[in-house]
Design a protein around this motif. Structure first.
Motif, PDB file in Angstrom:
ATOM      1  N   LEU A  58       0.852  -1.192   0.000  1.00 48.25           N
ATOM      2  CA  LEU A  58       0.000   0.000   0.000  1.00 48.25           C
ATOM      3  C   LEU A  58       0.888   1.243   0.000  1.00 48.25           C
ATOM      4  O   LEU A  58       1.495   1.574   1.018  1.00 48.25           O
ATOM      5  CB  LEU A  58      -0.898   0.017   1.237  1.00 48.25           C
ATOM      6  N   PRO A  59       0.968   1.968  -1.120  1.00 51.38           N
ATOM      7  CA  PRO A  59       1.847   3.152  -1.171  1.00 51.38           C
ATOM      8  C   PRO A  59       1.383   4.287  -0.269  1.00 51.38           C
ATOM      9  O   PRO A  59       2.191   5.106   0.169  1.00 51.38           O
ATOM     10  CB  PRO A  59       1.804   3.570  -2.644  1.00 51.38           C
ATOM     11  N   MET A  60       0.073   4.394  -0.002  1.00 53.82           N
ATOM     12  CA  MET A  60      -0.506   5.456   0.829  1.00 53.82           C
ATOM     13  C   MET A  60      -0.223   6.847   0.265  1.00 53.82           C
ATOM     14  O   MET A  60      -0.107   7.813   1.019  1.00 53.82           O
ATOM     15  CB  MET A  60      -0.005   5.367   2.278  1.00 53.82           C
ATOM     16  N   ASP A  61      -0.130   6.940  -1.056  1.00 49.50           N
ATOM     17  CA  ASP A  61       0.103   8.254  -1.672  1.00 49.50           C
ATOM     18  C   ASP A  61      -1.156   8.849  -2.276  1.00 49.50           C
ATOM     19  O   ASP A  61      -1.114   9.928  -2.892  1.00 49.50           O
ATOM     20  CB  ASP A  61       1.209   8.174  -2.717  1.00 49.50           C
ATOM     21  N   GLY A  62      -2.288   8.165  -2.106  1.00 46.12           N
ATOM     22  CA  GLY A  62      -3.551   8.700  -2.573  1.00 46.12           C
ATOM     23  C   GLY A  62      -3.816   8.512  -4.043  1.00 46.12           C
ATOM     24  O   GLY A  62      -4.896   8.857  -4.527  1.00 46.12           O
ATOM     25  N   ALA A  63      -2.865   7.955  -4.787  1.00 46.03           N
ATOM     26  CA  ALA A  63      -3.047   7.829  -6.228  1.00 46.03           C
ATOM     27  C   ALA A  63      -2.622   6.463  -6.753  1.00 46.03           C
ATOM     28  O   ALA A  63      -3.309   5.860  -7.575  1.00 46.03           O
ATOM     29  CB  ALA A  63      -2.265   8.925  -6.954  1.00 46.03           C
ATOM     30  N   SER A  64      -1.492   5.961  -6.281  1.00 44.23           N
ATOM     31  CA  SER A  64      -0.933   4.725  -6.829  1.00 44.23           C
ATOM     32  C   SER A  64      -1.695   3.503  -6.332  1.00 44.23           C
ATOM     33  O   SER A  64      -2.049   3.420  -5.152  1.00 44.23           O
ATOM     34  CB  SER A  64       0.539   4.591  -6.446  1.00 44.23           C
ATOM     35  N   PRO A  65      -1.925   2.523  -7.209  1.00 46.23           N
ATOM     36  CA  PRO A  65      -2.581   1.286  -6.779  1.00 46.23           C
ATOM     37  C   PRO A  65      -1.611   0.409  -5.996  1.00 46.23           C
ATOM     38  O   PRO A  65      -0.397   0.624  -6.033  1.00 46.23           O
ATOM     39  CB  PRO A  65      -2.958   0.629  -8.113  1.00 46.23           C
ATOM     40  N   PRO A  66      -2.130  -0.584  -5.273  1.00 42.63           N
ATOM     41  CA  PRO A  66      -1.236  -1.511  -4.565  1.00 42.63           C
ATOM     42  C   PRO A  66      -0.315  -2.241  -5.532  1.00 42.63           C
ATOM     43  O   PRO A  66      -0.645  -2.457  -6.700  1.00 42.63           O
ATOM     44  CB  PRO A  66      -2.210  -2.485  -3.882  1.00 42.63           C
ATOM     45  N   ALA A  67       0.863  -2.579  -5.034  1.00 45.51           N
ATOM     46  CA  ALA A  67       1.837  -3.336  -5.819  1.00 45.51           C
ATOM     47  C   ALA A  67       2.048  -4.699  -5.169  1.00 45.51           C
ATOM     48  O   ALA A  67       1.513  -4.985  -4.098  1.00 45.51           O
ATOM     49  CB  ALA A  67       3.158  -2.566  -5.903  1.00 45.51           C
ATOM     50  N   GLU A  68       2.849  -5.543  -5.828  1.00 45.79           N
ATOM     51  CA  GLU A  68       3.158  -6.868  -5.283  1.00 45.79           C
ATOM     52  C   GLU A  68       4.435  -6.881  -4.449  1.00 45.79           C
ATOM     53  O   GLU A  68       4.580  -7.689  -3.547  1.00 45.79           O
ATOM     54  CB  GLU A  68       3.338  -7.879  -6.420  1.00 45.79           C
ATOM     55  N   ALA A  69       5.339  -5.965  -4.793  1.00 42.79           N
ATOM     56  CA  ALA A  69       6.666  -6.048  -4.182  1.00 42.79           C
ATOM     57  C   ALA A  69       7.303  -4.668  -4.113  1.00 42.79           C
ATOM     58  O   ALA A  69       6.871  -3.716  -4.776  1.00 42.79           O
ATOM     59  CB  ALA A  69       7.551  -7.003  -4.985  1.00 42.79           C
ATOM     60  N   ILE A  70       8.358  -4.578  -3.302  1.00 41.55           N
ATOM     61  CA  ILE A  70       9.068  -3.314  -3.118  1.00 41.55           C
ATOM     62  C   ILE A  70      10.548  -3.604  -2.918  1.00 41.55           C
ATOM     63  O   ILE A  70      10.923  -4.630  -2.322  1.00 41.55           O
ATOM     64  CB  ILE A  70       8.493  -2.525  -1.920  1.00 41.55           C
ATOM     65  N   ALA A  71      11.395  -2.721  -3.422  1.00 40.94           N
ATOM     66  CA  ALA A  71      12.848  -2.861  -3.279  1.00 40.94           C
ATOM     67  C   ALA A  71      13.403  -1.665  -2.530  1.00 40.94           C
ATOM     68  O   ALA A  71      12.990  -0.521  -2.760  1.00 40.94           O
ATOM     69  CB  ALA A  71      13.507  -2.962  -4.657  1.00 40.94           C
TER      70      ALA A  71
END
Length: 556
Positions: free
Chosen positions: A15-28
């Motif tokens: 969950l980016p919590m930026d109000g615009a971006s959709p959820p992603a599967e992974a983060i680096a």
């Protein structure tokens, strides 16, 4: 050349919590920054031979929690004290105290916390005589959940020089009994501070809240003890997914301890500590706060705001009210600062570029604080210093829109709601008065009126768990039919604990959201929080906490 990640988290619901971006599967993550978000295959491509892989197992991955109002030193000390949350009745209290005393034979002052105002019964207030009947020969004191009232036995009162009463200043009181001696109840810090000083910590954990001053002298052994206590408290916060702390008691001593931990790589949470302005201080003392802002200004440790107490709390009837109490009409109490004194503080601090945060629980205290912020705007112009009011437990409807008009932050604690997961409805609802229930703990009303609303726990007043606070925010039930629904949605509550918290402390350009280039403050939860039933949220845990790119807690 593609940068290699130090940590990748895959198979999550990010969950980016930026109000615009959709959820992603992974983060680096690379170093102390977020490198990328995306699909598992895209993030896996950023891994190298030394990359740490974390499998989220379908759970939520989100920005670390920003605990926007707590007391780190008292909270850390409370981990060593007797937790009386949920204890009711004399016999249960006796069993708890005697067990704790037996396990701590060398402690000069035994201390408990989270003792309910009705711990003996709803009709019989606790006195020193109750405590003497349990433990007559060792000093004992216990705090109410709000940390604004304490009860001490006769031995502790004698050792602290309070048994025969003492003038402890405006807004503080050693409550006297019919026999002409202190009855054991101590209201506010100046009253219970002398007892706290009897403890093995010397009461140093209370100085940042009671006086804002440094301890007069500290031995190497005492410094080492305080450092270890704070380190344990910070690590405990990290275990709950907390990566940022906005502390609400402070002195230069705490800042030095935190700098020591930071320089040795042991600071497991980012922290900002205020200059605590008390009513006995000269206005020019605010220049010290400006100096602290320059001395401590890293992303890990800052001191860039001023804390003020305007009143006490509802349960002890020390909150400053416009129209009295529901069970005591006409009794309004009194503020800790005159309007003129606070207006001067707000105006000078604002001119110095310092954020001001005021504890104001009663409706009159809130109005007086807003008036002070309005005076600062008239004197200095709108400077965007994002001044705050803490708690806001009962507010007059006319004052709600003033938050948006003046750009004032509403810092609130859903877990404080009487009748929720933490505190009983009584005696607080009676203190408020049924005719004003719709004006109490009005989170949704504040948000709908345009106020920035930030959430926190106020630890050790209530448990530090963000998940318990989230549960109360989304499940709150009205005290009677017809009252406004004050609940937040889950995503609104998460935002109030992450992105809004970063905005409140002027760090929205680098934390509070999962955006490439932002600071690597991330928490991996134990489950997909969006799939958890609202009344089961407090069972969620942090599985992995990452602050500044370093793993600060790992449950597995």
């Amino acid at each position: 050349m593609v940068q290699t990640a130090d940590i990748i988290i895959i198979n999550g619901r990010v969950l980016p919590m930026d109000g615009a971006s959709p959820p992603a599967e992974a983060i680096a993550l690379a170093g102390n920054r977020i490198l990328a978000l995306g699909a598992n295959t895209d993030i896996e491509a950023l891994a190298g031979t030394g990359t740490r892989r974390i499998d989220a197992r379908g759970a939520t991955v989100m920005p670390g929690f920003n605990e926007a109002h707590m007391h780190i030193f008292p909270g850390s000390v409370s981990l060593r004290q007797l937790n009386l949350h949920g204890v009711q009745g004399f016999e249960a209290l006796k069993a708890a105290i005697l067990d704790y005393a037996a396990k701590n034979p060398e402690e000069p002052l035994l201390m408990g916390f989270s003792a309910d105002y009705s711990i003996i019964s709803l009709t019989e207030p606790c006195t020193r005589h109750h405590l003497d009947a349990i433990l007559p020969d060792r000093s004992f004191m216990m705090f109410a959940p709000d940390h604004h009232t304490a009860w001490a036995n006769t031995r502790a009162l004698e050792e602290a020089g309070l048994l025969h009463g003492k003038d402890v200043g405006i807004g503080n009181e050693v409550v006297m009994g019919p026999d002409g001696l202190a009855n054991g109840e101590l209201r506010e810090g100046n009253a219970f501070g002398p007892v706290a000083a009897l403890a093995s910590t010397g009461g140093r954990e209370e100085l940042g809240m009671v006086t804002g001053m440094d301890p007069e002298s500290v031995t190497q052994e005492q410094y080492a003890l305080d450092r270890a206590i704070l380190k344990a408290g910070l690590d405990y916060c990290a275990s709950w997914g907390i990566t940022s702390i906005q502390n609400f008691d402070g002195n230069h001593y705490q800042l030095r301890l935190m700098r020591d931990l930071m320089q040795s790589g042991e600071l497991s949470c980012r922290i900002r500590i205020p200059y605590h302005m008390k009513n006995f201080m000269a206005l020019d003392d605010l220049d010290k706060a400006a100096d602290w802002k320059q001395e401590f200004q890293s992303d890990m440790l800052r001191s860039d705001f001023v804390k003020v107490f305007m009143d006490g709390v509802l349960d002890s009837q020390t909150a400053y009210m416009l129209e009295g109490y529901g069970d005591r009409p006409g009794y309004t109490y009194e503020p800790l600062f005159t309007p003129e004194a606070f207006n001067a503080i707000a105006t000078k601090a604002d001119a110095l570029g310092l954020q001001v945060a005021v504890h104001a629980i009663g409706s009159a205290a809130i109005r007086q604080t807003l008036n002070g912020y309005e005076a600062a705007v008239k004197a200095n112009g709108a400077r965007g210093n994002r001044h705050r009011i803490e708690h806001i437990e009962i507010i007059h409807p006319d004052d709600i829109p003033r938050f948006a008009e003046l750009g004032v932050v509403a810092s609130m604690q859903p877990v404080h709601y009487p009748g929720g997961t933490c505190f009983p409805a009584e005696p607080t609802t009676t203190r408020i008065g049924e005719d004003r229930w719709d004006q109490a703990y009005a989170w949704r009303s504040m948000k709908e009126a345009g106020a920035p609303v930030v959430f926190a726990s106020d630890w050790p007043v209530s448990p530090v768990s963000p998940f318990q606070c989230l549960q109360d925010a989304v499940t709150r039930k009205p005290w009677k039919d017809g009252l406004k629904d004050q609940r937040f949605s889950l995503m609104e509550a998460l935002e109030a604990y992450t992105a809004t918290g970063a905005w409140v402390e002027f760090m929205e350009d680098r934390k509070g959201k999962l955006i490439p280039g932002y600071l690597a403050d991330v928490v991996v939860l134990s489950t997909d929080i969006e799939q958890v039933a609202p009344d089961a949220l407090m069972g969620v845990e942090s599985r992995v906490t990452i602050c500044d790119g370093k793993i600060t807690f790992e449950r597995d």
